[in-house]
Design a protein around this motif. Structure first.
Motif, PDB file in Angstrom:
ATOM      1  N   ALA A  27      10.650  71.967  81.535  1.00 23.34           N
ATOM      2  CA  ALA A  27      10.636  72.959  82.610  1.00 23.34           C
ATOM      3  C   ALA A  27      11.591  74.110  82.316  1.00 23.34           C
ATOM      4  N   ILE A  28      12.788  73.776  81.841  1.00 30.89           N
ATOM      5  CA  ILE A  28      13.791  74.800  81.508  1.00 30.89           C
ATOM      6  C   ILE A  28      13.264  75.741  80.425  1.00 30.89           C
ATOM      7  N   ASN A  29      12.679  75.157  79.373  1.00 28.85           N
ATOM      8  CA  ASN A  29      12.198  75.964  78.251  1.00 28.85           C
ATOM      9  C   ASN A  29      11.012  76.848  78.629  1.00 28.85           C
ATOM     10  N   ALA A  30      10.105  76.325  79.446  1.00 31.32           N
ATOM     11  CA  ALA A  30       8.955  77.121  79.876  1.00 31.32           C
ATOM     12  C   ALA A  30       9.406  78.332  80.685  1.00 31.32           C
ATOM     13  N   LEU A  31      10.366  78.112  81.599  1.00 38.19           N
ATOM     14  CA  LEU A  31      10.880  79.211  82.418  1.00 38.19           C
ATOM     15  C   LEU A  31      11.598  80.249  81.563  1.00 38.19           C
ATOM     16  N   MET A  32      12.414  79.782  80.609  1.00 42.35           N
ATOM     17  CA  MET A  32      13.168  80.719  79.769  1.00 42.35           C
ATOM     18  C   MET A  32      12.263  81.500  78.825  1.00 42.35           C
ATOM     19  N   ASP A  51      13.811  84.477  70.078  1.00 44.88           N
ATOM     20  CA  ASP A  51      14.350  83.391  70.870  1.00 44.88           C
ATOM     21  C   ASP A  51      13.346  82.932  71.927  1.00 44.88           C
ATOM     22  N   ALA A  52      12.585  83.882  72.486  1.00 45.21           N
ATOM     23  CA  ALA A  52      11.552  83.541  73.465  1.00 45.21           C
ATOM     24  C   ALA A  52      10.461  82.681  72.829  1.00 45.21           C
ATOM     25  N   LEU A  53      10.057  83.045  71.610  1.00 47.26           N
ATOM     26  CA  LEU A  53       9.058  82.252  70.894  1.00 47.26           C
ATOM     27  C   LEU A  53       9.575  80.841  70.632  1.00 47.26           C
ATOM     28  N   ASP A  54      10.865  80.750  70.389  1.00 43.88           N
ATOM     29  CA  ASP A  54      11.468  79.442  70.170  1.00 43.88           C
ATOM     30  C   ASP A  54      11.378  78.587  71.436  1.00 43.88           C
ATOM     31  N   PHE A  55      11.628  79.202  72.589  1.00 43.80           N
ATOM     32  CA  PHE A  55      11.495  78.484  73.854  1.00 43.80           C
ATOM     33  C   PHE A  55      10.057  78.014  74.067  1.00 43.80           C
ATOM     34  N   ALA A  57       7.776  77.406  71.699  1.00 41.74           N
ATOM     35  CA  ALA A  57       7.500  76.332  70.742  1.00 41.74           C
ATOM     36  C   ALA A  57       8.143  75.030  71.188  1.00 41.74           C
ATOM     37  N   ASP A  58       9.356  75.133  71.720  1.00 42.08           N
ATOM     38  CA  ASP A  58      10.050  73.932  72.191  1.00 42.08           C
ATOM     39  C   ASP A  58       9.313  73.294  73.363  1.00 42.08           C
ATOM     40  N   THR A  59       8.787  74.125  74.262  1.00 38.79           N
ATOM     41  CA  THR A  59       8.037  73.598  75.402  1.00 38.79           C
ATOM     42  C   THR A  59       6.862  72.749  74.916  1.00 38.79           C
ATOM     43  N   ALA A  60       6.142  73.279  73.926  1.00 43.53           N
ATOM     44  CA  ALA A  60       4.979  72.558  73.385  1.00 43.53           C
ATOM     45  C   ALA A  60       5.399  71.300  72.628  1.00 43.53           C
ATOM     46  N   THR A  61       6.424  71.412  71.794  1.00 43.43           N
ATOM     47  CA  THR A  61       6.820  70.260  70.978  1.00 43.43           C
ATOM     48  C   THR A  61       7.454  69.156  71.812  1.00 43.43           C
ATOM     49  N   TYR A  62       8.201  69.540  72.857  1.00 48.97           N
ATOM     50  CA  TYR A  62       8.778  68.524  73.729  1.00 48.97           C
ATOM     51  C   TYR A  62       7.679  67.790  74.482  1.00 48.97           C
ATOM     52  N   GLY A  63       6.618  68.520  74.851  1.00 51.86           N
ATOM     53  CA  GLY A  63       5.475  67.877  75.489  1.00 51.86           C
ATOM     54  C   GLY A  63       4.825  66.866  74.559  1.00 51.86           C
ATOM     55  N   LEU A  64       4.719  67.226  73.277  1.00 51.59           N
ATOM     56  CA  LEU A  64       4.162  66.298  72.291  1.00 51.59           C
ATOM     57  C   LEU A  64       5.070  65.081  72.116  1.00 51.59           C
ATOM     58  N   ALA A  80       5.646  64.360  64.531  1.00 51.75           N
ATOM     59  CA  ALA A  80       6.883  65.005  64.079  1.00 51.75           C
ATOM     60  C   ALA A  80       6.601  65.929  62.897  1.00 51.75           C
ATOM     61  N   LEU A  81       5.705  65.482  62.017  1.00 47.20           N
ATOM     62  CA  LEU A  81       5.331  66.305  60.864  1.00 47.20           C
ATOM     63  C   LEU A  81       4.653  67.594  61.331  1.00 47.20           C
ATOM     64  N   LEU A  82       3.776  67.468  62.324  1.00 44.80           N
ATOM     65  CA  LEU A  82       3.113  68.642  62.897  1.00 44.80           C
ATOM     66  C   LEU A  82       4.130  69.602  63.497  1.00 44.80           C
ATOM     67  N   LYS A  83       5.125  69.051  64.196  1.00 43.72           N
ATOM     68  CA  LYS A  83       6.166  69.889  64.785  1.00 43.72           C
ATOM     69  C   LYS A  83       6.977  70.596  63.708  1.00 43.72           C
ATOM     70  N   GLY A  84       7.247  69.880  62.621  1.00 44.76           N
ATOM     71  CA  GLY A  84       8.000  70.485  61.526  1.00 44.76           C
ATOM     72  C   GLY A  84       7.258  71.656  60.909  1.00 44.76           C
ATOM     73  N   PHE A  85       5.961  71.470  60.661  1.00 44.74           N
ATOM     74  CA  PHE A  85       5.165  72.559  60.087  1.00 44.74           C
ATOM     75  C   PHE A  85       5.014  73.724  61.065  1.00 44.74           C
ATOM     76  N   SER A  86       4.910  73.411  62.361  1.00 43.11           N
ATOM     77  CA  SER A  86       4.802  74.464  63.374  1.00 43.11           C
ATOM     78  C   SER A  86       6.088  75.286  63.427  1.00 43.11           C
ATOM     79  N   LEU A  87       7.234  74.600  63.327  1.00 41.47           N
ATOM     80  CA  LEU A  87       8.517  75.289  63.330  1.00 41.47           C
ATOM     81  C   LEU A  87       8.661  76.166  62.090  1.00 41.47           C
ATOM     82  N   ALA A  88       8.179  75.675  60.958  1.00 41.84           N
ATOM     83  CA  ALA A  88       8.218  76.466  59.729  1.00 41.84           C
ATOM     84  C   ALA A  88       7.338  77.707  59.858  1.00 41.84           C
ATOM     85  N   ALA A  89       6.163  77.551  60.460  1.00 41.01           N
ATOM     86  CA  ALA A  89       5.254  78.677  60.654  1.00 41.01           C
ATOM     87  C   ALA A  89       5.888  79.722  61.567  1.00 41.01           C
TER      88      ALA A  89
END
Length: 211
Positions: A27-32, A51-55, A57-64, A80-89
């Motif tokens: 919830a915090i990340n989606a709002l930010m 930084d907004a894009l990071d928030f 991405a975090d919202t999606a990865t935390y949901g996963l 976790a591997l998918l999250k790692g590649f998404s973060l790299a992208a």
């Protein structure tokens, strides 16, 4: 405090406390994300947009992360591997946007950067406090901790950016910090990917031993 169980097994997120913390952080990340993206556009700040894009991405990865709790190791490692590649992208994307902005450097609004950066830091420090006792565990759990920790570091850099932009009357500090944040995304991505691959190999060995 380690999140390993009393039987020595690695913590995989199967606790009510961890799940409640994840819901709050989602919830915090989606709002930010919403707040910081609008502020980044209004201020003309690449660092705030990154930084907004990071928030986001975090919202999606935390949901996963929440969705795969309790699943077999191989599924958790694959997520976790998918999250790692998404973060790299995302890191490569921020690098690309930053390079594009270098063609025509404009001075962003330092006051907006500083205020929103401070707000984002408070949001991520709240997340860190919620996750502190869950910082150790499998790749899925650890990726949540790493993301929140790195976000707080990035927020401090964004706040420093506002002062540098104001002092230099230039947009270059904003672009430099955006590039540094992209590097941090890539470093964390490689760490998550490396641990996830190790867990996948461990899962394969375990399956082969059973057969």
């Amino acid at each position: 405090m380690s999140c390993s169980g009393h039987d020595g097994k690695q913590f995989v997120g199967e606790s009510r406390g961890f799940k409640r913390a994840l819901w709050a952080i989602i919830a915090i990340n989606a709002l930010m994300f919403i707040i910081e993206m609008f502020a980044g556009v209004a201020a003309g700040s690449q660092a705030l947009k990154a930084d907004a894009l990071d928030f986001a991405a975090d919202t999606a990865t935390y949901g996963l992360s929440l969705a795969v709790i309790g699943m077999p190791l191989i599924r958790r490692a694959r997520v976790a591997l998918l999250k790692g590649f998404s973060l790299a992208a995302m890191g490569l994307g921020v690098f690309g946007m930053t390079a594009y902005q270098m063609i025509a450097v404009e001075q962003p609004a330092a006051e907006i950067i500083g205020f929103v950066g401070l707000l984002a830091l408070l949001a991520n420090l709240t997340s860190i406090v919620l996750l502190l006792k869950f910082r150790d565990g499998d790749a899925n759990v650890r990726s949540v901790w790493l993301c929140s920790r790195n976000d707080a570091i990035g927020n401090v850099a964004v706040i420093c950016t506002s002062g540098a932009v104001w002092l230099t009357a230039s947009g270059w500090p904003d672009l430099v910090v955006a590039a540094i944040m992209a590097s941090l995304f890539l470093k964390s991505a490689f760490s998550i990917i490396n641990q996830a691959l190790g867990e996948l190999r461990s899962s394969d060995l375990s399956e082969n031993a059973k057969s």
